[in-house]
Motif scaffolding. Structure first.
Motif, PDB file in Angstrom:
ATOM      1  N   UNK A 563       0.846  -1.202   0.000  1.00  0.00           N
ATOM      2  CA  UNK A 563       0.000   0.000   0.000  1.00  0.00           C
ATOM      3  C   UNK A 563       0.882   1.254   0.000  1.00  0.00           C
ATOM      4  N   UNK A 564       0.371   2.315  -0.608  1.00  0.00           N
ATOM      5  CA  UNK A 564       1.132   3.560  -0.710  1.00  0.00           C
ATOM      6  C   UNK A 564       0.605   4.591   0.285  1.00  0.00           C
ATOM      7  N   UNK A 565       1.531   5.367   0.818  1.00  0.00           N
ATOM      8  CA  UNK A 565       1.183   6.527   1.628  1.00  0.00           C
ATOM      9  C   UNK A 565       1.483   7.794   0.847  1.00  0.00           C
ATOM     10  N   UNK A 566       0.814   8.875   1.229  1.00  0.00           N
ATOM     11  CA  UNK A 566       1.018  10.157   0.537  1.00  0.00           C
ATOM     12  C   UNK A 566       2.500  10.525   0.560  1.00  0.00           C
ATOM     13  N   UNK A 567       3.023  10.877  -0.601  1.00  0.00           N
ATOM     14  CA  UNK A 567       4.422  11.291  -0.706  1.00  0.00           C
ATOM     15  C   UNK A 567       5.362  10.167  -1.060  1.00  0.00           C
ATOM     16  N   UNK A 568       4.896   8.896  -1.086  1.00  0.00           N
ATOM     17  CA  UNK A 568       5.771   7.788  -1.465  1.00  0.00           C
ATOM     18  C   UNK A 568       6.217   7.935  -2.912  1.00  0.00           C
ATOM     19  N   UNK A 569       7.461   7.537  -3.174  1.00  0.00           N
ATOM     20  CA  UNK A 569       8.015   7.559  -4.533  1.00  0.00           C
ATOM     21  C   UNK A 569       8.216   6.124  -4.996  1.00  0.00           C
ATOM     22  N   UNK A 570       7.637   5.787  -6.153  1.00  0.00           N
ATOM     23  CA  UNK A 570       7.753   4.446  -6.724  1.00  0.00           C
ATOM     24  C   UNK A 570       8.784   4.494  -7.843  1.00  0.00           C
ATOM     25  N   UNK A 571       9.751   3.555  -7.798  1.00  0.00           N
ATOM     26  CA  UNK A 571      10.883   3.543  -8.737  1.00  0.00           C
ATOM     27  C   UNK A 571      10.756   2.293  -9.598  1.00  0.00           C
ATOM     28  N   UNK A 572      10.774   2.482 -10.929  1.00  0.00           N
ATOM     29  CA  UNK A 572      10.618   1.382 -11.870  1.00  0.00           C
ATOM     30  C   UNK A 572      11.984   0.963 -12.401  1.00  0.00           C
ATOM     31  N   UNK A 573      12.407  -0.257 -12.098  1.00  0.00           N
ATOM     32  CA  UNK A 573      13.663  -0.798 -12.612  1.00  0.00           C
ATOM     33  C   UNK A 573      14.851  -0.527 -11.714  1.00  0.00           C
ATOM     34  N   UNK A 574      15.777  -1.467 -11.680  1.00  0.00           N
ATOM     35  CA  UNK A 574      16.988  -1.304 -10.874  1.00  0.00           C
ATOM     36  C   UNK A 574      17.824  -0.132 -11.339  1.00  0.00           C
ATOM     37  N   UNK A 575      17.756   0.156 -12.653  1.00  0.00           N
ATOM     38  CA  UNK A 575      18.538   1.281 -13.184  1.00  0.00           C
ATOM     39  C   UNK A 575      17.769   2.595 -13.135  1.00  0.00           C
ATOM     40  N   UNK A 576      16.683   2.625 -12.344  1.00  0.00           N
ATOM     41  CA  UNK A 576      15.922   3.860 -12.127  1.00  0.00           C
ATOM     42  C   UNK A 576      15.443   4.457 -13.453  1.00  0.00           C
ATOM     43  N   UNK A 577      14.671   3.639 -14.209  1.00  0.00           N
ATOM     44  CA  UNK A 577      14.196   4.070 -15.520  1.00  0.00           C
ATOM     45  C   UNK A 577      13.214   5.239 -15.383  1.00  0.00           C
ATOM     46  N   UNK A 578      12.303   5.154 -14.436  1.00  0.00           N
ATOM     47  CA  UNK A 578      11.292   6.197 -14.237  1.00  0.00           C
ATOM     48  C   UNK A 578      10.829   6.182 -12.783  1.00  0.00           C
ATOM     49  N   UNK A 579      10.395   7.357 -12.291  1.00  0.00           N
ATOM     50  CA  UNK A 579       9.852   7.487 -10.941  1.00  0.00           C
ATOM     51  C   UNK A 579       8.529   8.251 -10.997  1.00  0.00           C
ATOM     52  N   UNK A 580       7.615   7.876 -10.060  1.00  0.00           N
ATOM     53  CA  UNK A 580       6.434   8.709  -9.879  1.00  0.00           C
ATOM     54  C   UNK A 580       6.117   8.813  -8.390  1.00  0.00           C
ATOM     55  N   UNK A 581       5.485   9.927  -8.006  1.00  0.00           N
ATOM     56  CA  UNK A 581       5.098  10.183  -6.620  1.00  0.00           C
ATOM     57  C   UNK A 581       3.600  10.011  -6.475  1.00  0.00           C
ATOM     58  N   UNK A 582       3.188   9.465  -5.302  1.00  0.00           N
ATOM     59  CA  UNK A 582       1.770   9.302  -5.025  1.00  0.00           C
ATOM     60  C   UNK A 582       1.283  10.486  -4.198  1.00  0.00           C
ATOM     61  N   UNK A 583       0.228  11.125  -4.663  1.00  0.00           N
ATOM     62  CA  UNK A 583      -0.392  12.254  -3.960  1.00  0.00           C
ATOM     63  C   UNK A 583      -1.804  11.855  -3.563  1.00  0.00           C
ATOM     64  N   UNK A 584      -2.067  11.849  -2.257  1.00  0.00           N
ATOM     65  CA  UNK A 584      -3.391  11.435  -1.775  1.00  0.00           C
ATOM     66  C   UNK A 584      -4.405  12.556  -1.975  1.00  0.00           C
TER      67      UNK A 584
END
Length: 584
Positions: A563-584
């Protein structure tokens, strides 16, 4: 009449204002070179042919040493049919043609050269028989593979074979047709090489070894999959010693270009690049390369039992590119997705799908409603309104004539002395009563009608209202869907883009056919991640991705479900291909 005209013109103006109009856009001219490259590159392949192994050399009284030896050639080729037939040079696949024993002999020659280099001697001065007696082949592998532009490798088999340059009595026919197991491959068409003229412009596409600087660390290994495109002109018509025709070109080419297509400006293949000119003072001279004409290539295509017909992938890809270049991105995407279904290994469609989606999001799409159709509709409306005005004018004129004719008829009758009878007024009840007073009794006047009751208005009093019957109206809970927040990409191809979290969830991945949020990067899996709502919480689930998903720290443990909390950053791939932040 004038009022009707104003109404018609007003209706025409309103109709024109409501019709779809062309949105503002910037036209990007597509050059002939870009058009040729995009249509041709997916069909050009890299060919690996040769052998590699390990040989133990252990002379008497010495500790043995293992030498890694290889004799591998790299060349180019192109698809000539959708079912996997490929044209290339015979010398590019000669190791496979000559067989395993010849390949082992080539590895032994490499061993002799390595030993000579190790001891600083001329290879010709070494006793090769002694080396052969005290050496042992420990491992051996044959390589006969075609690498298509997306990086997929397929073993090939030879279907027809000419004579490598400098061998046999069939010089000038350095052609081979090989086959791999694919369906709906993109195809290049062969032209009639007899129509080629001196100084015709040509383009060579292939994989020259000089461009493979990724071994030095200057370029990524992925660069080996990107074909090189050079251009020049037909500089001479010549003949091989066998009498077979040969074309000469000024196009720069080197080792690795062998077997690659030479295309005219109509995107048709006029021949195969086959060999370069002689060296001068031991140096290779650029701009003197030779071509096996396409009519010679066609002989071997027929000998292999194949044909040179384009397939459904070519049709869909061409249509998609024309729509893409015309900025009709919504129409182009389904065409590119069709190409992906027909030939999943296609090298260009993933990038084009992502580029189309990005252009749509930025408002660059051209309206699909044609301006000429707007003009036709306006013209038809104008003609229709004009006809209505003419008919209305005719009707009004006919009415006026009838009225004038009726008035003229009345005036003529009064001139003849005839008078309309004057109606005699009826005597009032009082007069009638006085006239007949002596003969009759007076007739009583009828009673006046009873006054009608007035309806009660909004201000009338005395009405009783039952308040127990009032009903409270409440809003339906489904009328206002719950907001589960949003995600915003802070890095990667979708940086800056924002997406609402949907209750039923969405997939993030590389494949536009199976993911709703598409990131066109090969390090992202086709379905990399799911994000949605479970038990009232926003949750992410990794879809067994190849390079993993991480939260807040790329060095943390891979996430499977979280589960995500507000402000969590999700990182796709070990080489940090893309990131997005969750805003509640």
């Amino acid at each position: 009449m004038r009022r009707l005209l104003f109404v018609a013109l007003g209706a025409l103006f309103i109709t024109a204002a409501l019709l779809p109009t062309q949105s503002r856009f910037v036209v990007r001219a597509v050059s002939d070179g870009e058009r040729l490259a995009m249509l041709s590159k997916p069909a050009v392949v890299r060919i690996v042919d040769g052998a590699a192994g390990q040989i133990l050399f252990q002379p008497p009284g010495y500790t043995g040493q293992v030498y890694n030896v290889s004799a591998i050639s790299l060349g180019s080729g192109f698809f000539i049919s959708p079912n996997g037939y490929i044209a290339t040079n015979a010398h590019v696949v000669s190791t496979t043609k000559d067989g395993e024993q010849k390949a082992k002999e080539m590895l032994f020659v490499q061993l002799v050269h390595q030993i000579a280099q190790q001891y600083g001697k001329d290879p010709r001065s070494l006793n090769t028989q002694f080396i052969d007696q005290h050496s042992q082949l420990q491992s051996f592998n044959l390589f006969h593979h075609v690498i298509i532009p997306d990086g997929s490798a397929f073993p090939f088999e030879i279907k027809s074979y000419g004579a490598p340059t400098g061998e046999g009595n069939d010089q000038g026919k350095d052609v081979a047709v090989i086959k791999i197991e694919v369906k709906n491959a993109p195809v290049l068409k062969l032209a009639d090489s007899d129509k080629v003229q001196l100084q015709d412009h040509v383009t060579v596409i292939g994989y020259p070894g000089a461009a493979d600087t990724f071994n030095s660390g200057l370029l990524s290994s992925r660069s080996a999959l990107e074909a090189t495109i050079n251009d020049g002109k037909i500089s001479a018509r010549k003949q091989a010693t066998s009498g077979a025709p040969i074309l000469q070109t000024s196009t720069p080419a080197t080792h690795g270009n062998s077997g690659g297509p030479v295309l005219n400006d109509a995107n048709e293949v006029v021949g195969l690049l086959t060999f370069r000119g002689d060296t001068v003072n031991g140096q290779e001279v650029s701009g003197f390369a030779f071509i096996v004409p396409s009519n010679t290539v066609m002989e071997y295509v027929k000998s292999a039992g194949s044909s040179n017909d384009q397939g459904p992938t070519d049709k869909a890809f061409r249509e998609g590119l024309e729509l893409y270049w015309g900025q009709y991105y919504s129409s182009a995407i389904p065409k590119f997705e069709e190409v992906k279904r027909l030939f999943p290994q296609h090298s260009e469609v993933d990038r084009l799908i992502q580029s189309s989606q990005q252009a749509k999001a930025e408002g660059k799409e051209k309206s699909s409603f044609p301006l000429w159709l707007v003009g036709v509709i306006l013209g038809v409306l104008f003609i229709g309104l004009l006809l209505i005005l003419i008919i209305a004018a005719v009707v009004m004129m006919m009415r006026r004539r009838r009225k004038a004719a009726a008035g003229s008829s009345g005036a003529t009758g009064s001139g003849r002395g005839h008078h309309a009878p004057t109606p005699t007024p009826s005597p009032s009840p009082a007069v009638a009563h006085s006239a007949h007073a002596g003969n009759h009794k007076p007739t009583p006047a009828p009673p006046p009608p009873a006054p009608r009751p007035m309806p009660m208005g909004a201000g009338d009093q005395g009405m009783t209202v039952d308040l127990s019957r009032t009903v409270a109206i409440t809003a339906d809970g489904d009328s206002f869907p719950k907001n589960y927040g949003s995600i915003q990409f802070v890095s990667g191809p979708l940086s800056g883009q924002k997406f609402q979290v949907r209750q039923d969830g969405e997939y993030i991945g590389r494949d536009g056919g199976s993911a709703q949020i598409v990131i066109g990067d090969p390090r992202i899996s086709k379905r990399h991640l799911w994000i949605g709502v479970k038990n009232g919480r926003v949750v992410i689930e990794d879809q067994n991705s190849r390079n993993g998903t991480f939260v807040n720290d790329p060095k943390s443990t891979r996430v499977t479900e979280m589960p995500l909390n507000a402000g969590d950053t999700v990182i796709l791939g070990e080489s940090d291909v893309a990131r997005f932040e969750f805003h509640a």
